[in-house]
Design an enzyme around this catalytic site. Sequence first.
Site, short mmCIF file in Angstrom:
data_model
loop_
_atom_site.label_atom_id
_atom_site.label_comp_id
_atom_site.label_asym_id
_atom_site.label_seq_id
_atom_site.Cartn_x
_atom_site.Cartn_y
_atom_site.Cartn_z
N ASP A 199 -2.26 14.51 6.93
CA ASP A 199 -1.83 13.22 6.39
C ASP A 199 -0.58 13.32 5.50
OD1 ASP A 199 -1.76 10.60 5.80
OD2 ASP A 199 -3.75 10.47 4.91
N ARG B 60 -11.22 17.80 10.57
CA ARG B 60 -10.42 16.59 10.73
C ARG B 60 -9.12 16.88 11.50
NH1 ARG B 60 -8.14 13.01 5.64
NH2 ARG B 60 -6.33 12.15 6.72
N GLU C 273 3.97 9.12 -0.98
CA GLU C 273 2.58 9.09 -1.43
C GLU C 273 2.10 10.45 -1.94
OE1 GLU C 273 -0.03 7.77 1.69
OE2 GLU C 273 -1.84 8.09 0.51
N GLU D 209 -10.37 4.85 9.38
CA GLU D 209 -10.56 4.44 7.97
C GLU D 209 -11.09 3.02 7.87
OE1 GLU D 209 -6.67 5.29 6.24
OE2 GLU D 209 -7.27 7.37 5.90
N ASN E 202 -3.15 -1.55 7.90
CA ASN E 202 -4.46 -2.09 7.52
C ASN E 202 -4.25 -3.61 7.50
OD1 ASN E 202 -5.57 0.50 7.17
ND2 ASN E 202 -4.67 0.63 5.13
N TRP F 114 -12.38 13.40 2.51
CA TRP F 114 -11.57 12.76 1.48
C TRP F 114 -11.63 13.56 0.17
CZ3 TRP F 114 -12.70 6.73 2.03
CH2 TRP F 114 -12.05 6.27 3.19
N GLU G 136 5.66 9.57 13.66
CA GLU G 136 5.51 8.76 12.45
C GLU G 136 5.73 9.65 11.23
OE1 GLU G 136 2.12 5.99 12.12
OE2 GLU G 136 1.93 6.53 10.01
N GLU H 254 0.85 -1.19 0.00
CA GLU H 254 0.00 0.00 0.00
C GLU H 254 0.89 1.24 0.00
OE1 GLU H 254 -3.43 -0.30 2.43
OE2 GLU H 254 -3.63 1.87 2.69
C1 BDP Z 1 -3.03 7.47 4.27
C2 BDP Z 1 -2.89 6.46 3.17
C3 BDP Z 1 -3.56 5.16 3.50
C4 BDP Z 1 -3.06 4.67 4.86
C5 BDP Z 1 -3.31 5.74 5.89
C6 BDP Z 1 -2.74 5.39 7.26
O1 BDP Z 1 -3.46 6.99 1.99
O2 BDP Z 1 -3.26 4.24 2.48
O3 BDP Z 1 -3.70 3.48 5.23
O4 BDP Z 1 -2.65 6.92 5.50
O5 BDP Z 1 -1.73 5.95 7.63
O6 BDP Z 1 -2.16 8.53 4.01
O7 BDP Z 1 -3.30 4.55 7.97
#
Ligand code: BDP
Length: 702
Positions: free
Chosen positions: A365, A336, A393, A291, A210, A543, A387, A167
């Site tokens: 994010d 958010r 990404e 999520e 995930n 989103w 983190e 991912e």
């Molecule tokens: C987002 C990503 C997603 C991740 C999420 C996370 O798009 O794929 O699962 O973060 O950190 O930026 O859990």
Amino acid sequence: MLAPARAEDGYDLWLRYRPLPAAQVAAYAPEMQHLRMDVDSPARAAARDELSNALQGLLGSAPQPVDRMRPGTLVIGTPASSPWLAGLAADVDGLGDEGFLVRRMRVDGQPAIVIAANADAGLVYGTFRFLRLLQTGQSLEALDLREAPRVKLRVLNHWDDLNRYVERGYSGQSIWDWHRLPGWLDPRYTDYARANASIGINGTVLNNVNANARILTPQYLEKVRALAGVMRPYGIRVYLSARFSAPMEIGGLATSDPLDPEVQRWWKAKADEIYGLIPDFGGFLVKANSEGQPGPQDYGRSHADGANLLADALAPHGGVVMWRAFVYSEEEPDDRHKQAYNEFVPHDGEFRDNVLVQVKNGAIDFQPREPFHPLFGAMPRTPLVMEFQITKEYLGFSTHLAYKGTLYEEVLRADTRVDGEGSTVANVVDGSLHGHVLSGMAGVANIGSDRSWSGSHFDQANWYAYGRLAWDPDLSSRAIAEEWVRMTFSNDPALVAPVVGMMMDSREAVVDYTGALGLHHLMGRGHHYGPGPWVDGGPRADWTSVYYHRATGEGIGFDRTTGGSDAVSQYAPELAAVFDDPTRVPEEFLLWFHHVPWDHPMRSGQPLWDELVMRYDRGVDTVRRMRATWDALQEHVDGERHRQVAAFLAIQENEAQWWRDASIAYFQTFARRPLPAGHAPPPRSLEYYQSLEFPHAPGDTQ
Ligand code: BDP
């Protein structure tokens, strides 16, 4: 230039060990002809082998083992177990298991270079540290280093699925070949461990946050055990992402309620089983109630209840829980930005001693630029793991050259002001500000099955920089870039200065061409590739892009002031006052915290719209300059790597232009102003940019 003896495909990372220039060999070689070291553990064997291979490569000969001192001897060991180093006992005191000293001194009356530590881990780190001195061409004249890591848990997070899909991965498949494990231990695992140890990383979470519960079944735990065996000599512990609903999915229970005694028994038994196989297992990383992931709130319980459930199961074995604070609810109407803080701060003090709360660097994010997350400093009774995302990404996947060392440094040096001046994020993370023994930093890995590991040569630098900053969060990103360039390309000053220059400018260029001045979350829907400032609708507002930029005919930006969503108040009062005031907020965060008119006067004297356009073009221009710099370095870089970087920079220039054109075309429909003089209109219509589709973009959620 001589053709390299081996292909430069990037596999060797910064551990290339190519022959040093003759003058350096002449200076170093006489000092390291012999090796005095007791090799009585796999870790020491690993250090010895690394040293031999490296010196063979760098100097043309490996040191020969001796059992008494001769001129030109490297002495490696612990004062406790090596009588000839006993005199250093006081000097290694306080260095812990991972610290070391590297010193030029006399041993048994003979001049020597000594690598001393309290434990094997320190010897491994000291060996790599010593090799870095040689690789970067440092003088050994006054050699006297004493180092220990500032952060305790320095961990990579792999977002790798069990089917080898990664991912947000842009470097091929997962390096974990689950199907062939445990029978086949790919030598790549050892090289992975070496690379990580060389920069001080001491933990790896093998699977995606995930998570698939199957990783906790006996079949997979055998595979995990095999990987742990490869990592162990290099001081790296394995961790797993645990799925909160595992007791139901693989345990046959009717619930995963953290307060249910059967659930508690299940996790204890699972932890016992894991430690039976892997005595030094690190612990669990958990993404819960975020999520769509299951979590304690499914049962009306808190994040603390959930984290403590796992912490209690791991505690007898010394394991930890890293519980992620990346939570935001789809029902929650609030900004958010505020949700993680709102959910976690009330639970400060409720977490067990072996729980760390893992917080992304910013509140949204992993955007190209975010202010530091307001949780840093706001949970004094809980150790917080930083983190960072190493994989890019939101910064151009693997083709854009974007050195994230500057991003990490900016966040770590930010002053939270929670305890007066100097309460930096780095001091929160290393535990010093609030007196925590546990501390941690996590980096979402960019490693995959690609020959170059990271999908591009320059993305290796982000892995490198992350590790170095986890070891010492106060290092400078420029110094790190320079080390990396020297080891990865060469010590040639004609190459080092321009390449470091490119790297240092690169992240700001991405900020500029994707949306500067505090704009954020403007990427294409789902896959996150390319511009999508028009993204709206869909399953949830947060989103979309329009939720974040809030452009109208009058202005643009997210009002997070005290008069708006009030996210500013989650920062320390002194800082909140700065962020709240449109005349004092740092310009790079203007639209992050404020909604302002299109003609808002900027510090440059230009109206906002003109400034924004200027920044878009500045970003593209920087990439153009990076290309020219790189092209001029052709003679200084081997053909294979030069060609790939050049091709990727060409992709980056096209895509930077695309981001710029599409974004300007879109925002101009609101601003309804002409472009400032000298700035060309987008060559295509907004509809064209909106019509582009990327159904097979890599890394998208499956
Ligand atoms: C987002 C990503 C997603 C991740 C999420 C996370 O798009 O794929 O699962 O973060 O950190 O930026 O859990």
